[in-house]
Design an enzyme around this catalytic site. Sequence first.
Site, PDB file in Angstrom:
ATOM      1  N   ALA A  51       0.934  -1.078   0.196  1.00 10.88           N
ATOM      2  CA  ALA A  51       0.286   0.554   0.298  1.00 10.88           C
ATOM      3  C   ALA A  51       1.100   1.061   0.178  1.00 10.88           C
ATOM      4  O   ALA A  51       2.141   0.832   0.205  1.00 10.88           O
ATOM      5  CB  ALA A  51      -0.951   0.200   1.562  1.00 10.88           C
ATOM      6  N   GLY A  77       0.727  -4.943   1.220  1.00  9.61           N
ATOM      7  CA  GLY A  77      -0.394  -5.377   0.008  1.00  9.61           C
ATOM      8  C   GLY A  77       0.231  -6.407  -1.399  1.00  9.61           C
ATOM      9  O   GLY A  77      -0.910  -6.421  -2.184  1.00  9.61           O
ATOM     10  N   GLU A 120       0.557  -9.274  -0.882  1.00  6.33           N
ATOM     11  CA  GLU A 120      -1.346  -9.193  -0.867  1.00  6.33           C
ATOM     12  C   GLU A 120      -1.686  -9.662  -1.914  1.00  6.33           C
ATOM     13  O   GLU A 120      -2.947 -11.025  -2.316  1.00  6.33           O
ATOM     14  CB  GLU A 120      -2.175  -8.633   0.557  1.00  6.33           C
ATOM     15  CG  GLU A 120      -1.678  -8.827   1.157  1.00  6.33           C
ATOM     16  CD  GLU A 120      -2.160  -7.901   2.600  1.00  6.33           C
ATOM     17  OE1 GLU A 120      -1.799  -6.742   1.809  1.00  6.33           O
ATOM     18  OE2 GLU A 120      -3.133  -7.802   4.025  1.00  6.33           O
ATOM     19  N   GLU A 143       4.266  -5.074   7.402  1.00  5.66           N
ATOM     20  CA  GLU A 143       3.277  -3.913   8.944  1.00  5.66           C
ATOM     21  C   GLU A 143       3.592  -3.476   9.864  1.00  5.66           C
ATOM     22  O   GLU A 143       2.831  -2.434   9.984  1.00  5.66           O
ATOM     23  CB  GLU A 143       2.242  -4.769   8.253  1.00  5.66           C
ATOM     24  CG  GLU A 143       1.305  -3.956   6.414  1.00  5.66           C
ATOM     25  CD  GLU A 143       2.014  -5.454   5.600  1.00  5.66           C
ATOM     26  OE1 GLU A 143       2.397  -6.096   6.287  1.00  5.66           O
ATOM     27  OE2 GLU A 143       0.328  -4.952   4.636  1.00  5.66           O
TER      28      GLU A 143
HETATM   29  N1  CAA Z   1       4.607   3.043  -0.739  1.00  6.91           N
HETATM   30  C1  CAA Z   1       5.138   5.147  -0.767  1.00  6.91           C
HETATM   31  N2  CAA Z   1       6.127   4.800  -1.646  1.00  6.91           N
HETATM   32  C2  CAA Z   1       6.629   3.776  -1.814  1.00  6.91           C
HETATM   33  C3  CAA Z   1       6.773   2.508  -0.634  1.00  6.91           C
HETATM   34  C4  CAA Z   1       5.071   2.183  -0.569  1.00  6.91           C
HETATM   35  N3  CAA Z   1       5.059   0.951   0.041  1.00  6.91           N
HETATM   36  N4  CAA Z   1       8.086   1.626  -1.115  1.00  6.91           N
HETATM   37  C5  CAA Z   1       8.425   2.178  -1.846  1.00  6.91           C
HETATM   38  N5  CAA Z   1       7.993   3.319  -1.841  1.00  6.91           N
HETATM   39  C6  CAA Z   1       8.821   4.590  -2.966  1.00  6.91           C
HETATM   40  C7  CAA Z   1      10.172   5.784  -1.578  1.00  6.91           C
HETATM   41  O1  CAA Z   1       9.607   6.167  -1.188  1.00  6.91           O
HETATM   42  C8  CAA Z   1      11.216   6.069  -2.539  1.00  6.91           C
HETATM   43  O2  CAA Z   1      10.554   6.918  -2.944  1.00  6.91           O
HETATM   44  P1  CAA Z   1      11.707   8.346  -2.958  1.00  6.91           P
HETATM   45  O3  CAA Z   1      12.775   8.295  -4.086  1.00  6.91           O
HETATM   46  O4  CAA Z   1       9.767   9.951  -3.798  1.00  6.91           O
HETATM   47  O5  CAA Z   1      11.872   8.319  -1.751  1.00  6.91           O
HETATM   48  C9  CAA Z   1      11.054   4.695  -4.134  1.00  6.91           C
HETATM   49  O6  CAA Z   1       9.930   4.387  -3.613  1.00  6.91           O
HETATM   50  C10 CAA Z   1      12.152   4.039  -4.014  1.00  6.91           C
HETATM   51  O7  CAA Z   1      12.037   2.804  -2.428  1.00  6.91           O
HETATM   52  P2  CAA Z   1      13.250   3.017  -1.807  1.00  6.91           P
HETATM   53  O8  CAA Z   1      14.416   4.686  -2.044  1.00  6.91           O
HETATM   54  O9  CAA Z   1      13.095   2.901   0.208  1.00  6.91           O
HETATM   55  O10 CAA Z   1      13.906   1.606  -2.261  1.00  6.91           O
HETATM   56  P3  CAA Z   1      15.186   0.739  -1.272  1.00  6.91           P
HETATM   57  O11 CAA Z   1      15.473   0.061  -2.059  1.00  6.91           O
HETATM   58  O12 CAA Z   1      15.644   1.428  -0.151  1.00  6.91           O
HETATM   59  O13 CAA Z   1      14.165  -0.182  -0.623  1.00  6.91           O
HETATM   60  C11 CAA Z   1      12.304  -1.093  -0.312  1.00  6.91           C
HETATM   61  C12 CAA Z   1      12.995  -0.927  -1.031  1.00  6.91           C
HETATM   62  C13 CAA Z   1      12.609  -2.150   1.356  1.00  6.91           C
HETATM   63  C14 CAA Z   1      10.964  -1.941  -0.536  1.00  6.91           C
HETATM   64  C15 CAA Z   1      11.506  -0.044   0.675  1.00  6.91           C
HETATM   65  O14 CAA Z   1      10.853   1.268  -0.572  1.00  6.91           O
HETATM   66  C16 CAA Z   1      10.097  -0.596   1.839  1.00  6.91           C
HETATM   67  O15 CAA Z   1      10.885  -0.719   2.895  1.00  6.91           O
HETATM   68  N6  CAA Z   1       9.388  -0.045   0.992  1.00  6.91           N
HETATM   69  C17 CAA Z   1       7.737   0.003   2.372  1.00  6.91           C
HETATM   70  C18 CAA Z   1       7.879  -1.171   2.813  1.00  6.91           C
HETATM   71  C19 CAA Z   1       6.282  -1.721   3.349  1.00  6.91           C
HETATM   72  O16 CAA Z   1       6.508  -1.468   4.793  1.00  6.91           O
HETATM   73  N7  CAA Z   1       5.372  -2.713   2.368  1.00  6.91           N
HETATM   74  C20 CAA Z   1       4.006  -2.499   3.642  1.00  6.91           C
HETATM   75  C21 CAA Z   1       3.151  -1.343   2.719  1.00  6.91           C
HETATM   76  S1  CAA Z   1       1.819  -0.964   4.354  1.00  6.91           S
HETATM   77  C22 CAA Z   1       0.530  -2.307   3.072  1.00  6.91           C
HETATM   78  O17 CAA Z   1       0.472  -2.943   2.527  1.00  6.91           O
HETATM   79  C23 CAA Z   1      -0.396  -2.316   4.512  1.00  6.91           C
HETATM   80  C24 CAA Z   1      -1.663  -3.274   3.670  1.00  6.91           C
HETATM   81  O18 CAA Z   1      -1.411  -4.297   4.398  1.00  6.91           O
HETATM   82  C25 CAA Z   1      -2.774  -3.156   2.257  1.00  6.91           C
END
Ligand code: CAA
Length: 256
Positions: free
Chosen positions: A62, A107, A110, A130
């Site tokens: 998400a 997500g 998922e 999460e």
């Molecule tokens: N939402 C919004 N933006 C996201 C994102 C997310 N889930 N994941 C990555 N991005 C964005 C980052 O903010 C970044 O944007 P900017 O360049 O504008 O800062 C861009 O994508 C690239 O990401 P990273 O610089 O973080 O890339 P990385 O290679 O260093 O790391 C990663 C990759 C480990 C996947 C890391 O991006 C990360 O941890 N992302 C979040 C993953 C997460 O927590 N997902 C769960 C979301 S909550 C959910 O999904 C609830 C549900 O059940 C529905």
Amino acid sequence: MVNLNIIEEFACLTLDRPQALNALSFAILGEIRDALDEVARMSDVRALLITGAGSKAFCAGADIKELRHRDLVSQRRGAELGQAIFARLDRLPVASVALVNGYAFGGGLELALACTFRLCTPNAVFGLPEVKLGLIPGYGGTQRLPRLVGEGRALEMIMTGRSVKADEAERIGLVQRVVDADGLLAAGMAYARHFTCYSLPVLEFARRAVQRGMDLPIEQGLQLEAELSTLAYRTEDAEEGMRAFEEKRSPEFKDG
Ligand code: CAA
């Protein structure tokens, strides 16, 4: 943000927001819903393939930037919206294959779990992180992951936020196969042809019997199987399949 293409006999849905690792904004979720409705109306498509644009991520979950500062009702509606869209995918008339090309987090995992099958590239990483955000999965992860890999493994992934790489994902049954990154789409099409060569309505009965049966006590699941296997007998494809066996030839199924 979402591209839907027809490639030979398959529909191919690509999440196309690589600058945000294909994160599921509410706008992209709406586009996925519309694309699934379109696939459901296509009579000549034999399976749906889903992948992410870019080489880094299938989908990072998400869109976290949209999740804050919402009231209780919007939060609840958000979870229900994601769940409802993934339920549509789960119940599409044709089977689906997630082609996981990198991160499948939150997500994103998922979404892959709501597909019928999953293939991944060697750099794929799966996780429900999460808990690290002070949240729990909300688009079906707490329900579909334990059904696929067992309660203990699912609880560990959900409660520790530990991610799983491609080889472990294959070993625990989270994905069917690990395939070369270069030929992911071709591998997905070849994989899908292992089942789409059979009668589509019969495949749908089989899928429904297994998937809906998982949610039922075994007695009701067996009743469902009896009903659906009877429906399979009523198809012309069943008559053709059994006749072809007796005549020692390959069957020619007509999806009827
Ligand atoms: N939402 C919004 N933006 C996201 C994102 C997310 N889930 N994941 C990555 N991005 C964005 C980052 O903010 C970044 O944007 P900017 O360049 O504008 O800062 C861009 O994508 C690239 O990401 P990273 O610089 O973080 O890339 P990385 O290679 O260093 O790391 C990663 C990759 C480990 C996947 C890391 O991006 C990360 O941890 N992302 C979040 C993953 C997460 O927590 N997902 C769960 C979301 S909550 C959910 O999904 C609830 C549900 O059940 C529905």
